[in-house]
Design a protein around this motif. Structure first.
Motif, PDB file in Angstrom:
ATOM      1  N   GLY A   1      -7.385  56.060 -39.914  1.00  0.00           N
ATOM      2  CA  GLY A   1      -6.953  55.834 -41.286  1.00  0.00           C
ATOM      3  C   GLY A   1      -6.233  56.975 -41.962  1.00  0.00           C
ATOM      4  O   GLY A   1      -5.669  56.790 -43.035  1.00  0.00           O
ATOM      5  N   ASN A   2      -6.219  58.154 -41.372  1.00  0.00           N
ATOM      6  CA  ASN A   2      -5.583  59.295 -42.030  1.00  0.00           C
ATOM      7  C   ASN A   2      -4.474  59.918 -41.195  1.00  0.00           C
ATOM      8  O   ASN A   2      -4.052  61.041 -41.447  1.00  0.00           O
ATOM      9  CB  ASN A   2      -6.631  60.364 -42.364  1.00  0.00           C
ATOM     10  N   GLU A   3      -3.996  59.190 -40.188  1.00  0.00           N
ATOM     11  CA  GLU A   3      -2.943  59.730 -39.339  1.00  0.00           C
ATOM     12  C   GLU A   3      -2.164  58.584 -38.708  1.00  0.00           C
ATOM     13  O   GLU A   3      -2.473  57.406 -38.911  1.00  0.00           O
ATOM     14  CB  GLU A   3      -3.535  60.646 -38.264  1.00  0.00           C
TER      15      GLU A   3
ATOM     16  N   THR B   1      15.332  64.946 -41.695  1.00  0.00           N
ATOM     17  CA  THR B   1      14.098  64.351 -41.201  1.00  0.00           C
ATOM     18  C   THR B   1      13.389  63.589 -42.320  1.00  0.00           C
ATOM     19  O   THR B   1      13.592  63.849 -43.502  1.00  0.00           O
ATOM     20  CB  THR B   1      13.150  65.433 -40.655  1.00  0.00           C
ATOM     21  N   ARG B   2      12.551  62.654 -41.914  1.00  0.00           N
ATOM     22  CA  ARG B   2      11.750  61.880 -42.853  1.00  0.00           C
ATOM     23  C   ARG B   2      10.326  62.416 -42.872  1.00  0.00           C
ATOM     24  O   ARG B   2       9.820  62.912 -41.866  1.00  0.00           O
ATOM     25  CB  ARG B   2      11.765  60.396 -42.479  1.00  0.00           C
ATOM     26  N   ARG B   3       9.697  62.277 -44.035  1.00  0.00           N
ATOM     27  CA  ARG B   3       8.340  62.811 -44.170  1.00  0.00           C
ATOM     28  C   ARG B   3       7.454  61.821 -44.930  1.00  0.00           C
ATOM     29  O   ARG B   3       7.890  60.768 -45.354  1.00  0.00           O
ATOM     30  CB  ARG B   3       8.372  64.159 -44.910  1.00  0.00           C
ATOM     31  N   ASN B   4       6.177  62.227 -45.065  1.00  0.00           N
ATOM     32  CA  ASN B   4       5.188  61.440 -45.815  1.00  0.00           C
ATOM     33  C   ASN B   4       4.999  60.042 -45.242  1.00  0.00           C
ATOM     34  O   ASN B   4       4.728  59.083 -45.970  1.00  0.00           O
ATOM     35  CB  ASN B   4       5.566  61.344 -47.295  1.00  0.00           C
ATOM     36  N   ALA B   5       5.143  59.899 -43.932  1.00  0.00           N
ATOM     37  CA  ALA B   5       4.941  58.597 -43.304  1.00  0.00           C
ATOM     38  C   ALA B   5       3.469  58.213 -43.364  1.00  0.00           C
ATOM     39  O   ALA B   5       2.574  59.044 -43.177  1.00  0.00           O
ATOM     40  CB  ALA B   5       5.418  58.635 -41.850  1.00  0.00           C
ATOM     41  N   LYS B   6       3.212  56.932 -43.641  1.00  0.00           N
ATOM     42  CA  LYS B   6       1.833  56.450 -43.666  1.00  0.00           C
ATOM     43  C   LYS B   6       1.798  54.976 -43.288  1.00  0.00           C
ATOM     44  O   LYS B   6       2.775  54.243 -43.465  1.00  0.00           O
ATOM     45  CB  LYS B   6       1.207  56.646 -45.042  1.00  0.00           C
ATOM     46  N   VAL B   7       0.656  54.560 -42.758  1.00  0.00           N
ATOM     47  CA  VAL B   7       0.444  53.145 -42.449  1.00  0.00           C
ATOM     48  C   VAL B   7       0.278  52.385 -43.756  1.00  0.00           C
ATOM     49  O   VAL B   7      -0.545  52.753 -44.598  1.00  0.00           O
ATOM     50  CB  VAL B   7      -0.796  52.966 -41.559  1.00  0.00           C
TER      51      VAL B   7
END
Length: 293
Positions: free
Chosen positions: A277-279, A35-41
């Motif tokens: 902005g945080n999700e 799985t991938r993690r630390n996803a952010k815009v």
């Protein structure tokens, strides 16, 4: 002499032991997390598409020939994806990743409507344009006469004469002879650290700043420090369709508190989509309409 003989005997004994153990080879296993993690815009393309960056974690286990057990972990294989944030779709519109073990700071911030920048500008910077593989560009650094010291760059936005402005979190406000901003010339592959001259001194109060053609735009808190305004060339205020306290430029878009807005021909229009902005969730009328998790 006796010491040298003992040393040679020791070397021979280790060599013989290695031969008995079939060459003293270590048992090394390396595995990527599925799985991938630390996803952010990391950027907004337009009024419907958003860029998201993420990583995969890895674990390397080494069982040495001498009985030592070692474990090392980290994050790498950075991936950039483009999603629709107005309509829930079955996955991204586009994705690509870099086959590297370390993440190497790929997602520093948004540079243009379709380019993400990364790196620390010590010797090179990284550019990743959607639809293409990322590029690394060697960058030379210099300090203009009249200022001293460099700073950590946390923002790179479009600037005057086809260049880009680089600034730190609070660099525009520093006093003395410290450098306040930097100008990045990608064609000359040079970043120059400077102090603000008289014509640009007004931007030291900006929370965010960028240029469009020959005009400089700025997001700045008003005198009460509760609401923000958008200025053009210091004296012209661009009318905002709503009050906002926190804001900034994201490519060709502008974020006003939770609203994602378009600024075109000095007119700002905001959609009814809200991003806090945080999700990785986008809301409309208080309901989640897109969840990118």
């Amino acid at each position: 002499m006796m010491g040298e003989i003992n040393r040679l005997i020791g070397v021979v004994m280790v060599a013989l032991a290695c031969v008995c153990m079939w060459g003293c080879s270590d048992d090394v296993s390396f595995e990527w997390e599925r799985t991938r993690r630390n996803a952010k815009v990391v950027g907004f393309v337009d009024d419907s598409l958003v860029m998201v960056g993420d990583y995969r974690f890895w674990l390397e286990v080494t069982d040495s020939w001498n009985g030592e057990h070692l474990e090392e972990s980290g994050a790498g294989n950075p991936r950039l994806c483009v999603y629709n944030y107005r309509v829930q779709e079955d996955g991204p519109r586009w994705c690509d990743s870099v086959a590297e073990r370390n993440n190497s700071g790929r997602f520093g911030g948004q540079m243009t409507d379709s380019i993400i920048w990364g790196g620390d500008f010590t010797a090179k910077m990284r550019l990743w344009k959607i639809g293409e593989q990322p590029h690394e560009i060697a960058i030379a650094r210099r300090i203009e006469d009249g200022c001293s010291g460099i700073f950590k760059i946390t923002s790179v936005k479009q600037w005057l004469d086809g260049t880009f402005i680089g600034r730190g979190d609070k660099s525009l406000n520093v006093g003395g002879d410290s450098c306040q901003y930097a100008v990045l010339d990608t064609l000359a592959r040079m970043i120059t650290y400077k102090r603000l001259d008289q014509d640009l001194e007004w931007i030291k109060k900006c929370n965010d700043v960028r240029a469009r053609g020959d005009d400089v735009y700025c997001v700045i808190l008003d005198d009460e420090g509760e609401n923000s305004v958008v200025l053009k060339n210091e004296n012209d205020t661009i009318p905002a369709p709503r009050k906002f306290a926190i804001g900034g430029f994201w490519g060709d878009m502008i974020k006003m508190s939770g609203n994602i807005c378009n600024i075109k021909n000095d007119k700002i229009t905001c959609s009814d989509v809200v991003w806090y902005g945080n999700e990785l969730k986008f809301y409309q009328n208080g309901e989640i309409i897109v969840d990118l998790n």
